[in-house]
Write an enzyme that holds these catalytic residues in place. Structure first.
Site, PDB file in Angstrom:
ATOM      1  N   THR A  31      76.755  28.836 -16.585  1.00 56.70           N
ATOM      2  CA  THR A  31      77.867  27.945 -16.391  1.00 56.70           C
ATOM      3  C   THR A  31      78.773  28.099 -17.576  1.00 56.70           C
ATOM      4  N   GLY A  63      70.638  25.685 -21.534  1.00 55.24           N
ATOM      5  CA  GLY A  63      69.755  25.098 -22.472  1.00 55.24           C
ATOM      6  C   GLY A  63      69.241  25.957 -23.576  1.00 55.24           C
ATOM      7  N   GLU A 120      71.226  23.242 -11.530  1.00 56.43           N
ATOM      8  CA  GLU A 120      70.606  24.143 -10.532  1.00 56.43           C
ATOM      9  C   GLU A 120      71.394  23.934  -9.223  1.00 56.43           C
TER      10      GLU A 120
HETATM   11  C1  LIG Z   1      64.496  22.599 -19.937  1.00 57.24           C
HETATM   12  C2  LIG Z   1      64.100  22.939 -18.526  1.00 57.24           C
HETATM   13  C3  LIG Z   1      62.504  22.873 -18.250  1.00 57.24           C
HETATM   14  C4  LIG Z   1      62.121  23.456 -17.362  1.00 57.24           C
HETATM   15  C5  LIG Z   1      62.725  24.661 -16.745  1.00 57.24           C
HETATM   16  C6  LIG Z   1      62.465  24.475 -15.307  1.00 57.24           C
HETATM   17  C7  LIG Z   1      62.902  23.541 -14.479  1.00 57.24           C
HETATM   18  C8  LIG Z   1      64.236  22.562 -14.822  1.00 57.24           C
HETATM   19  C9  LIG Z   1      65.139  23.521 -14.471  1.00 57.24           C
HETATM   20  C10 LIG Z   1      66.483  23.479 -14.704  1.00 57.24           C
HETATM   21  C11 LIG Z   1      66.994  22.445 -15.889  1.00 57.24           C
HETATM   22  C12 LIG Z   1      67.447  23.296 -16.764  1.00 57.24           C
HETATM   23  C13 LIG Z   1      68.526  24.204 -16.872  1.00 57.24           C
HETATM   24  C14 LIG Z   1      69.434  24.155 -15.807  1.00 57.24           C
HETATM   25  C15 LIG Z   1      70.233  25.718 -15.447  1.00 57.24           C
HETATM   26  C16 LIG Z   1      71.158  25.582 -14.532  1.00 57.24           C
HETATM   27  O1  LIG Z   1      71.760  24.746 -13.981  1.00 57.24           O
HETATM   28  S1  LIG Z   1      71.700  27.257 -14.036  1.00 57.24           S
HETATM   29  C17 LIG Z   1      73.144  27.111 -13.186  1.00 57.24           C
HETATM   30  C18 LIG Z   1      72.849  26.621 -12.164  1.00 57.24           C
HETATM   31  N1  LIG Z   1      74.098  26.960 -11.097  1.00 57.24           N
HETATM   32  C19 LIG Z   1      74.277  26.783  -9.915  1.00 57.24           C
HETATM   33  O2  LIG Z   1      73.239  26.333  -9.176  1.00 57.24           O
HETATM   34  C20 LIG Z   1      75.483  27.017  -9.272  1.00 57.24           C
HETATM   35  C21 LIG Z   1      75.656  26.561  -7.867  1.00 57.24           C
HETATM   36  N2  LIG Z   1      76.521  27.177  -7.127  1.00 57.24           N
HETATM   37  C22 LIG Z   1      76.201  28.128  -6.141  1.00 57.24           C
HETATM   38  O3  LIG Z   1      74.794  28.439  -5.904  1.00 57.24           O
HETATM   39  C23 LIG Z   1      77.053  28.842  -5.441  1.00 57.24           C
HETATM   40  O4  LIG Z   1      78.186  29.414  -5.964  1.00 57.24           O
HETATM   41  C24 LIG Z   1      77.558  28.318  -4.010  1.00 57.24           C
HETATM   42  C25 LIG Z   1      77.516  26.840  -4.314  1.00 57.24           C
HETATM   43  C26 LIG Z   1      76.456  28.765  -2.975  1.00 57.24           C
HETATM   44  C27 LIG Z   1      78.786  28.827  -3.481  1.00 57.24           C
HETATM   45  O5  LIG Z   1      79.036  30.072  -3.886  1.00 57.24           O
HETATM   46  P1  LIG Z   1      80.004  30.887  -3.142  1.00 57.24           P
HETATM   47  O6  LIG Z   1      81.086  30.258  -2.825  1.00 57.24           O
HETATM   48  O7  LIG Z   1      80.096  32.315  -3.550  1.00 57.24           O
HETATM   49  O8  LIG Z   1      79.228  31.219  -1.553  1.00 57.24           O
HETATM   50  P2  LIG Z   1      79.583  30.526  -0.117  1.00 57.24           P
HETATM   51  O9  LIG Z   1      80.900  31.201   0.164  1.00 57.24           O
HETATM   52  O10 LIG Z   1      79.519  29.206  -0.180  1.00 57.24           O
HETATM   53  O11 LIG Z   1      78.233  31.349   0.614  1.00 57.24           O
HETATM   54  C28 LIG Z   1      78.587  32.733   0.820  1.00 57.24           C
HETATM   55  C29 LIG Z   1      77.206  32.867   1.461  1.00 57.24           C
HETATM   56  O12 LIG Z   1      76.203  33.038   0.473  1.00 57.24           O
HETATM   57  C30 LIG Z   1      75.067  32.467   0.836  1.00 57.24           C
HETATM   58  N3  LIG Z   1      74.496  31.926  -0.286  1.00 57.24           N
HETATM   59  C31 LIG Z   1      75.122  31.386  -1.319  1.00 57.24           C
HETATM   60  N4  LIG Z   1      74.124  31.079  -2.471  1.00 57.24           N
HETATM   61  C32 LIG Z   1      72.963  31.877  -2.174  1.00 57.24           C
HETATM   62  C33 LIG Z   1      71.674  31.944  -2.646  1.00 57.24           C
HETATM   63  N5  LIG Z   1      71.411  31.443  -3.929  1.00 57.24           N
HETATM   64  N6  LIG Z   1      70.782  32.478  -1.840  1.00 57.24           N
HETATM   65  C34 LIG Z   1      71.275  33.092  -0.676  1.00 57.24           C
HETATM   66  N7  LIG Z   1      72.441  33.061  -0.051  1.00 57.24           N
HETATM   67  C35 LIG Z   1      73.219  32.342  -0.741  1.00 57.24           C
HETATM   68  C36 LIG Z   1      75.736  31.313   1.523  1.00 57.24           C
HETATM   69  O13 LIG Z   1      74.886  30.666   2.368  1.00 57.24           O
HETATM   70  C37 LIG Z   1      76.759  32.126   2.479  1.00 57.24           C
HETATM   71  O14 LIG Z   1      76.009  32.677   3.499  1.00 57.24           O
HETATM   72  P3  LIG Z   1      76.840  32.784   4.823  1.00 57.24           P
HETATM   73  O15 LIG Z   1      77.137  31.296   5.288  1.00 57.24           O
HETATM   74  O16 LIG Z   1      76.014  33.819   5.520  1.00 57.24           O
HETATM   75  O17 LIG Z   1      78.118  33.582   4.582  1.00 57.24           O
HETATM   76  C1  FAD Z   2      70.857  18.642 -18.200  1.00 58.94           C
HETATM   77  C2  FAD Z   2      71.710  19.770 -17.577  1.00 58.94           C
HETATM   78  C3  FAD Z   2      71.208  21.183 -17.976  1.00 58.94           C
HETATM   79  C4  FAD Z   2      72.035  22.228 -17.692  1.00 58.94           C
HETATM   80  N1  FAD Z   2      71.346  23.618 -17.937  1.00 58.94           N
HETATM   81  C5  FAD Z   2      72.270  24.596 -17.713  1.00 58.94           C
HETATM   82  C6  FAD Z   2      71.728  26.021 -18.133  1.00 58.94           C
HETATM   83  O1  FAD Z   2      70.477  25.991 -18.777  1.00 58.94           O
HETATM   84  N2  FAD Z   2      72.157  27.057 -17.646  1.00 58.94           N
HETATM   85  C7  FAD Z   2      73.398  26.905 -17.140  1.00 58.94           C
HETATM   86  O2  FAD Z   2      73.985  27.965 -16.629  1.00 58.94           O
HETATM   87  N3  FAD Z   2      73.891  25.849 -16.393  1.00 58.94           N
HETATM   88  C8  FAD Z   2      73.315  24.629 -16.902  1.00 58.94           C
HETATM   89  N4  FAD Z   2      73.970  23.336 -16.482  1.00 58.94           N
HETATM   90  C9  FAD Z   2      74.997  23.343 -15.932  1.00 58.94           C
HETATM   91  C10 FAD Z   2      74.708  22.897 -14.506  1.00 58.94           C
HETATM   92  O3  FAD Z   2      74.245  24.210 -13.652  1.00 58.94           O
HETATM   93  C11 FAD Z   2      76.225  22.812 -13.937  1.00 58.94           C
HETATM   94  O4  FAD Z   2      76.835  21.780 -14.242  1.00 58.94           O
HETATM   95  C12 FAD Z   2      76.081  22.615 -12.178  1.00 58.94           C
HETATM   96  O5  FAD Z   2      75.951  23.773 -11.701  1.00 58.94           O
HETATM   97  C13 FAD Z   2      77.385  21.708 -11.702  1.00 58.94           C
HETATM   98  O6  FAD Z   2      78.699  22.587 -11.899  1.00 58.94           O
HETATM   99  P1  FAD Z   2      79.785  21.713 -12.571  1.00 58.94           P
HETATM  100  O7  FAD Z   2      79.368  21.064 -13.751  1.00 58.94           O
HETATM  101  O8  FAD Z   2      80.923  22.694 -12.478  1.00 58.94           O
HETATM  102  O9  FAD Z   2      80.005  20.486 -11.370  1.00 58.94           O
HETATM  103  P2  FAD Z   2      81.367  20.521 -10.656  1.00 58.94           P
HETATM  104  O10 FAD Z   2      81.232  21.610  -9.200  1.00 58.94           O
HETATM  105  O11 FAD Z   2      82.707  20.909 -11.383  1.00 58.94           O
HETATM  106  O12 FAD Z   2      81.200  19.210  -9.944  1.00 58.94           O
HETATM  107  C14 FAD Z   2      82.209  18.194 -10.126  1.00 58.94           C
HETATM  108  C15 FAD Z   2      82.480  17.704  -8.744  1.00 58.94           C
HETATM  109  O13 FAD Z   2      83.058  18.316  -7.737  1.00 58.94           O
HETATM  110  C16 FAD Z   2      82.357  18.446  -6.623  1.00 58.94           C
HETATM  111  N5  FAD Z   2      82.634  19.822  -5.756  1.00 58.94           N
HETATM  112  C17 FAD Z   2      82.591  21.020  -6.754  1.00 58.94           C
HETATM  113  N6  FAD Z   2      82.679  22.063  -5.732  1.00 58.94           N
HETATM  114  C18 FAD Z   2      82.695  21.443  -4.563  1.00 58.94           C
HETATM  115  C19 FAD Z   2      82.767  21.691  -3.140  1.00 58.94           C
HETATM  116  N7  FAD Z   2      82.961  23.190  -2.646  1.00 58.94           N
HETATM  117  N8  FAD Z   2      82.767  21.015  -2.112  1.00 58.94           N
HETATM  118  C20 FAD Z   2      82.571  19.582  -2.441  1.00 58.94           C
HETATM  119  N9  FAD Z   2      82.618  19.184  -3.490  1.00 58.94           N
HETATM  120  C21 FAD Z   2      82.533  20.020  -4.505  1.00 58.94           C
HETATM  121  C22 FAD Z   2      80.995  18.086  -6.918  1.00 58.94           C
HETATM  122  O14 FAD Z   2      80.253  17.788  -5.701  1.00 58.94           O
HETATM  123  C23 FAD Z   2      81.146  17.063  -8.051  1.00 58.94           C
HETATM  124  O15 FAD Z   2      81.229  15.709  -7.414  1.00 58.94           O
HETATM  125  C24 FAD Z   2      73.186  22.021 -16.754  1.00 58.94           C
HETATM  126  C25 FAD Z   2      73.496  20.957 -16.817  1.00 58.94           C
HETATM  127  C26 FAD Z   2      72.975  19.929 -16.784  1.00 58.94           C
HETATM  128  C27 FAD Z   2      73.531  18.419 -16.460  1.00 58.94           C
END
Ligand SMILES: CC/C=C\C/C=C\C/C=C\C/C=C\C=C\C(=O)SCCNC(=O)CCNC(=O)[C@H](O)C(C)(C)COP(=O)(O)OP(=O)(O)OC[C@H]1O[C@@H](n2cnc3c(N)ncnc32)[C@H](O)[C@@H]1OP(=O)(O)O
Ligand code: FAD
Length: 593
Positions: free
Chosen positions: A69, A108, A351
């Site tokens: 992110t 994180g 996530e």
């Molecule tokens: C301290 C922690 C303690 C313990 C750790 C363990 C547990 C806790 C864990 C977490 C907490 C701590 C850390 C957090 C970390 C994070 O947050 S890391 C960052 C996470 N970020 C995201 O998840 C981002 C979310 N966005 C997306 O996944 C994608 O960008 C999207 C929303 C899917 C949109 O992508 P895009 O626009 O490129 O794709 P689409 O056009 O919508 O889809 C295109 C086709 O791709 C397929 N697709 C998309 N994603 C996937 C996938 N992951 N796997 C397989 N296929 C995928 C999608 O279905 C489309 O397919 P089609 O319909 O056939 O075209």
């Molecule tokens: C506690 C915590 C721990 C985290 N740890 C990590 C980490 O370890 N590593 C890491 O990489 N990231 C981490 N993140 C970041 C996290 O993965 C992102 O915040 C998350 O993926 C959401 O993305 P964003 O913040 O851009 O939200 P945005 O996508 O900007 O969301 C804002 C609003 O926009 C809306 N929106 C966005 N796109 C669409 C769409 N296509 N259609 C409809 N609505 C939409 C959402 O629904 C939401 O209401 C962490 C976040 C938190 C809160």
């Protein structure tokens, strides 16, 4: 780490349980290292890269996190701006943060803990961008933990919760890493800079799918812990007269308290079984993917997204109900519930933000609906989409599992059809595909929630019908399963009744059944929460103690408050007394006037 070796904990699940028991209140600063960094090295690295790095990670010689992110992008991965440009002269990638919005933000433990990161960046080679890929990046000196030259790293500041995790920011200034630090299991960059593309670009997103599966179990763990605390407290707390002139009643004997808590108790059991079911599906499909069979990858992605969003939303709402059902003491950190909530509510965002995740599942359902309309075969979990929507419910007084599953199938199939037909109508009105989609996403979210709800009810019923369970236990679990399903219908009756699927008599049956089940479950409520076997050390709750000595524990907890270290606080001398003296002087002046 050594302690886990001594105890012989080999499986990641056992290690995770041990870590949580060791650090119950604050999330471990190594959670991301073990939960995301090491597993991603294992799954996204080549065999050679895994052999080199995984042992270092598992022995904590290398401590890492997952840095994807940025300030300007979290959801839209394709919009990430960090660049990794291949330099064939030096066989290196040059990492850079070209804009303010490209600064890595949120990862994180990046602020102070880790010495390595898995960085998601746009890969450039031979002047062409090939999209986002993962790179292993050393961020601190392995000798003295100082930040590597070319990097700016810091903490992002206080958050709602997650206090044990130092979420940080990280900025790259033409930072060089070896070519072989790109995770190359699926995509490769050769020495001459040629790019070898993966079978599917989304294979790089595999780590997120894995964590979403873990988070379904986190939803169970957090909701069940809050339920244990609230149910035990409701058995101990006596308040008001249920019978005029009688003794004060256990608050658990109020029907409203039972209606708050027992469905959440049932939901906890339902989510535990759903998390186990999800994990089994993940294990099967991810092993197929590792063998190169990507056929079920869309189904896995859709299920993981939907359940992660559905279960975290329900768990967070439920934890708040548990807190409020404990009255004033629930609002105190002494209850343990505020910390549970603060740590899990972030899961509705991280996530994959829940709405975005639900829309991923909705997109999959939309495609399956069209395939079903064409008569094409559908995966088993989706075959309900071809349900005959003209059929009415056969539900009777017994509220059989069969009639309940049929109701959830009908509701989900109907709602997916409504959303898909709106999308199709939008297109027929001349809207472009993306507008037709966007203008139908609200009903698609509702339909996807119904889809996930069906999965959980059907999974619960299937397990009860397949597993060998002693009759007494089976009877109680069946009561919980029926309560989970009937409560879900009663609370969403409009969605089940919109097309007349239930008649008035059946609605009355359901409303009576949910209240009757509260009475059935009441005698076993405490036993059902004790069955989770959470030790007091893990719950960290004066209200949820196994021995029920709540008031003694609250009194001791309060006396330990730091404010009680001195009788008169320095604020009296610094502010209160000067203010009062000033007031008395001004009063004398006015009296003289
Ligand atoms: C301290 C922690 C303690 C313990 C750790 C363990 C547990 C806790 C864990 C977490 C907490 C701590 C850390 C957090 C970390 C994070 O947050 S890391 C960052 C996470 N970020 C995201 O998840 C981002 C979310 N966005 C997306 O996944 C994608 O960008 C999207 C929303 C899917 C949109 O992508 P895009 O626009 O490129 O794709 P689409 O056009 O919508 O889809 C295109 C086709 O791709 C397929 N697709 C998309 N994603 C996937 C996938 N992951 N796997 C397989 N296929 C995928 C999608 O279905 C489309 O397919 P089609 O319909 O056939 O075209
Ligand atoms: C506690 C915590 C721990 C985290 N740890 C990590 C980490 O370890 N590593 C890491 O990489 N990231 C981490 N993140 C970041 C996290 O993965 C992102 O915040 C998350 O993926 C959401 O993305 P964003 O913040 O851009 O939200 P945005 O996508 O900007 O969301 C804002 C609003 O926009 C809306 N929106 C966005 N796109 C669409 C769409 N296509 N259609 C409809 N609505 C939409 C959402 O629904 C939401 O209401 C962490 C976040 C938190 C809160």
């Amino acid at each position: 780490m050594d302690r886990m070796e001594e105890l012989g904990f080999r499986s990641e699940t056992d290690r995770q349980i041990f870590r949580e028991a060791a650090a119950p209140v604050e999330l471990s600063p190594f959670g991301l290292h073990s939960g995301m960094f090491v597993p991603t090295l294992e799954r996204q690295g080549t065999p050679e890269q895994s052999r080199k790095w995984v042992p270092l990670g598992k022995s904590f010689k290398m401590i890492g996190t997952y840095a994807q992110t940025e300030l300007g992008h979290g959801t839209f991965i394709r919009g990430l701006e960090t660049t990794a440009t291949f330099d064939p002269e030096t066989q290196e990638f040059i990492l850079d943060s070209p804009t303010l919005s490209s600064i890595k933000y949120w990862p994180g433990n990046v602020a102070k803990t880790v010495n390595h990161c898995l960085v998601m960046a746009q890969l450039y080679t031979q002047g062409k961008c090939h999209g986002t890929h993962l790179f292993l990046v050393q961020v601190r000196n392995m000798e003295d933990h100082t930040i590597m030259p070319g990097l700016e790293i810091g903490d992002i500041g206080p958050k709602l919760g997650f206090d044990g995790v130092d979420n940080g920011f990280m900025r790259f200034n033409k930072y060089r890493i070896p070519r072989m630090n790109m995770l190359m299991r699926y995509a490769k960059v050769l020495e001459n800079g040629d790019y070898i593309k993966p079978k599917n670009a989304k294979l790089t997103y595999g780590a997120m799918v894995m964590i979403r599966v873990f988070i379904v179990m986190d939803a169970f763990k957090t909701l069940s812990r809050a339920a244990v605390i609230a149910v035990r407290y409701s058995a101990v707390r006596r308040q008001s007269e249920l019978r005029p002139g009688g003794e004060e009643a256990q608050v658990m004997d109020y029907q409203t308290q039972q209606y708050k808590l027992f469905p959440l108790l049932a939901t906890s059991y339902a989510f535990l079984l759903a998390a186990e079911g999800m994990s089994q599906i993940y294990a099967k499909i991810s092993s197929d993917i590792e063998r190169g069979n990507l056929e079920d990858m869309p189904q896995l992605h859709a299920l993981a997204c939907g359940l992660k969003a559905f279960c975290t939303w329900v768990a967070c709402e439920g934890i708040e109900v548990c807190r409020m059902s404990c009255g004033g003491h629930g609002y105190s950190h002494a209850s343990g519930i505020p910390k549970i909530y603060a740590n899990i509510v972030g899961a509705c965002t991280y996530e994959g933000e829940n709405t975005v995740m639900m829309l991923q599942t909705a997109r999959y359902l939309s495609k399956c609906y069209i395939r079903g309309q064409r008569g094409e075969s559908l995966p088993e979990l989706i075959q309900y989409l071809t349900t005959d929507l003209n059929v009415k419910s056969t539900l009777g007084e017994d509220c059989s599992f069969e009639s309940l599953v049929a109701a959830y199938s009908h509701r989900a199939a109907r709602m997916v059809a409504v959303a898909c037909k709106l999308q199709q109508t939008n297109k027929k009105k001349g809207m472009a595909g993306h507008d037709a989609w966007n203008k139908s996403t609200v009903p698609f979210i509702a339909a996807t929630k119904a889809h996930c709800h069906l999965f959980i009810v059907r999974n619960f019923v299937t397990i009860l019908s397949q597993k060998k369970i002693d009759p007494a236990t089976h009877n109680v679990l069946s009561q919980l399963c029926t309560l989970y399903a009937v409560y879900g219908i009663v609370e969403n009756m409009g969605e089940f009744m919109q097309d007349g699927y239930f008649n008035q008599d059946q609605v009355s049956i359901l409303n009576r059944k949910v209240l009757a089940l509260l009475e059935d479950i009441r005698p076993n409520a405490v036993a059902l929460v004790d069955a989770f076997d959470y030790p007091d050390h893990l719950l960290q709750s004066c209200l949820g103690r196994y021995d029920g000595q709540v008031y003694e524990a609250l009194y001791e907890y309060s006396k330990s408050s730091p404010l009680n270290n001195t009788d008169i606080h320095s604020s009296y001398y610094n502010y209160i007394r000067p203010m009062m003296q000033k007031r008395s002087e001004s009063k004398n002046i006015s009296a003289k006037l």
